[in-house]
Motif scaffolding. Sequence first.
Motif, PDB file in Angstrom:
ATOM      1  N   UNK A 166       0.834  -1.200   0.000  1.00  0.00           N
ATOM      2  CA  UNK A 166       0.000   0.000   0.000  1.00  0.00           C
ATOM      3  C   UNK A 166       0.871   1.253   0.000  1.00  0.00           C
ATOM      4  N   UNK A 247       1.336   1.901  13.686  1.00  0.00           N
ATOM      5  CA  UNK A 247       1.264   2.684  12.455  1.00  0.00           C
ATOM      6  C   UNK A 247       0.889   1.818  11.253  1.00  0.00           C
ATOM      7  N   UNK A 251      -2.463   2.194   9.146  1.00  0.00           N
ATOM      8  CA  UNK A 251      -2.339   2.562   7.740  1.00  0.00           C
ATOM      9  C   UNK A 251      -3.172   1.616   6.876  1.00  0.00           C
ATOM     10  N   UNK A 255      -6.942   2.491   5.585  1.00  0.00           N
ATOM     11  CA  UNK A 255      -7.187   2.493   4.138  1.00  0.00           C
ATOM     12  C   UNK A 255      -8.442   1.685   3.808  1.00  0.00           C
TER      13      UNK A 255
ATOM     14  N   UNK B 170      -1.613  10.460   5.389  1.00  0.00           N
ATOM     15  CA  UNK B 170      -1.984   9.265   4.638  1.00  0.00           C
ATOM     16  C   UNK B 170      -1.824   8.010   5.497  1.00  0.00           C
ATOM     17  N   UNK B 171      -0.778   7.967   6.302  1.00  0.00           N
ATOM     18  CA  UNK B 171      -0.600   6.799   7.169  1.00  0.00           C
ATOM     19  C   UNK B 171      -1.799   6.636   8.100  1.00  0.00           C
ATOM     20  N   UNK B 172      -2.457   7.749   8.410  1.00  0.00           N
ATOM     21  CA  UNK B 172      -3.657   7.668   9.262  1.00  0.00           C
ATOM     22  C   UNK B 172      -4.950   7.747   8.446  1.00  0.00           C
ATOM     23  N   UNK B 173      -4.812   7.869   7.121  1.00  0.00           N
ATOM     24  CA  UNK B 173      -5.984   8.064   6.257  1.00  0.00           C
ATOM     25  C   UNK B 173      -6.939   9.100   6.832  1.00  0.00           C
TER      26      UNK B 173
END
Lengths: 331, 331
Positions: A166, A247, A251, A255, B170-173
């Motif tokens: 990802x 993390x 992530x 997503x 982004x890592x946490x969306x």
Amino acid sequence: MRCTRCRETAVIEVRRHNAAYCSACFVHVFRGQVERAIDRWDMLGTDDRILVAVSGGKDSLALWDVLLDMGYAADGLYLGLGIGGYSDRSGEITRAFAESRDVTLRTVDLAETYGFDIPTAGRKGSRSTCAVCGLSKRYVFNKAALDGGYDVIATGHNLDDEAATLLGNTLRWQTDYIARQSPVLPGKVGMVKKVKPLFRLSELETAAYAFLRGIDYVVEECPLVRGNTQLRYKDAMNAIEATSPGTKSQFLFGYLDRGRPLFRAADDAEVTSCGSCGQPTTGRFCAFCRAQAQILGTRLGVPEPQRDDRQDAEELADEVLPVELYGAEAR
Amino acid sequence: MRCTRCRETAVIEVRRHNAAYCSACFVHVFRGQVERAIDRWDMLGTDDRILVAVSGGKDSLALWDVLLDMGYAADGLYLGLGIGGYSDRSGEITRAFAESRDVTLRTVDLAETYGFDIPTAGRKGSRSTCAVCGLSKRYVFNKAALDGGYDVIATGHNLDDEAATLLGNTLRWQTDYIARQSPVLPGKVGMVKKVKPLFRLSELETAAYAFLRGIDYVVEECPLVRGNTQLRYKDAMNAIEATSPGTKSQFLFGYLDRGRPLFRAADDAEVTSCGSCGQPTTGRFCAFCRAQAQILGTRLGVPEPQRDDRQDAEELADEVLPVELYGAEAR
């Protein structure tokens, strides 16, 4: 350190869950995570005939072990890649596992059946070794599952694999690949359903599970994988995870919860049958047959029309995502 | 190593462009990147009155320098954060720069005007030091720009800053924060337009520009920033960039091209005026006034209704994104 569940002496710490477990409780929790993945994503039915892609590595053998333990009808498929002593040892270990559990192991030898091995493919074709290896695995697994009448292919992709994939796709904003990343790839005509029941479990956890369950697995990495991009994404994720436990899972799960719906745009390439082997493809000939022809120096019937890299990428992405192409595990 | 443009001896290599430059050509190329950012994103008009947020660091002074050189009417604003010797040196260097160019530098002292400095805020409030520092900067810059009749605030965010922010979100969306990340944040009632003209240039390049232009800047990092999450995201990006030059810019620019349109979902929180200071807020009182009241132990009129962290987060995100909160540069 005490087990979070039973207060016995713990043998493993799972930092992102702020928990530690004794051997028995860890195995219990591990199975619970697999069950949760299967249930939540509707991966497997009790009557399904399952084909597990096994490489002899910790992930695929842990997966096979846990599925058998949960009572699923799961055969194994080992693909001989012809990577010297590494492949020899992987094959032996996989066969020994199957014998010890008295279960069916199917074997396909790439060189015997398709006329090339992975080291040759890496030297002769236009694709990287890891790319052609990933392509070959997906092709052979799908074909073997179709031919054997299996309902679903299960692969040992873990949390680290999925998070790294990802990350790679996101760093390039490959929106179509991002859209297709999922713990379940539904079946369609000519394409067997694929599931990743270990996607909630880290690499460390699958290794611990295999160790605690007394599973003998190939510890060495594929000798051809060095410098692989995916490994560098894993390193980057691990560096962040070290100071911010959780993390990786945030992530990936974030997503799946919040990001994926935004990417589910139309990217349904028209699928037809490969003019050579009949497998699904978005072009005239499938990526595997084109790679094979290139490696063997043969021609695919009449000359191929001009193709662009895009079709290759789409076909590679169609089943599993392209940065998953690396080859230590037979997925 | 030869200059890619003029073949003289190069002094700096820009790996992601597979290029190297002599001093004069590098300055030329640097300005070209700033011009491209300004033009493409419609950042600045020739008649705009611009307020540059300057900290005394390389990015903000390089930005001020290049904007002045390009003929823009750009004043500076320095915010005294009260971080001991670090703030003293930053202030001196900023004043010296302004004097040497004979341009207007406005100064606001946080303690004098608002009754607290950043070290106190970090100890007393519920927010981290970096969070309250970022919040204070955005608040004060916006207010000073409004009061001074400026059309736009320019900040020195570079490619590394923006890529690290995007990675964190982004890592946490954090889909709403992701949606709002942009080199330009348009003005709205009570909120001055904000632009980041250096977003196409790396940290190394802004440092090189400052050095080659003979700009004296504060090299030391803010002493309070250690362990900051953003720095770890930068480390992770740098590790990948080292073996794959161009990853950072592909990530940021790819997002702006292909990712951002997908995230532009509805996240227009209703904006009203803060019951204490009148600045825009999504709640009854703005995040700055609430932080200030907490730090000073005062009350904001009648007791506040119950609030959740979400409003804080939304207000922080409203102007600049939340993981940009760290404080070495007065942005």
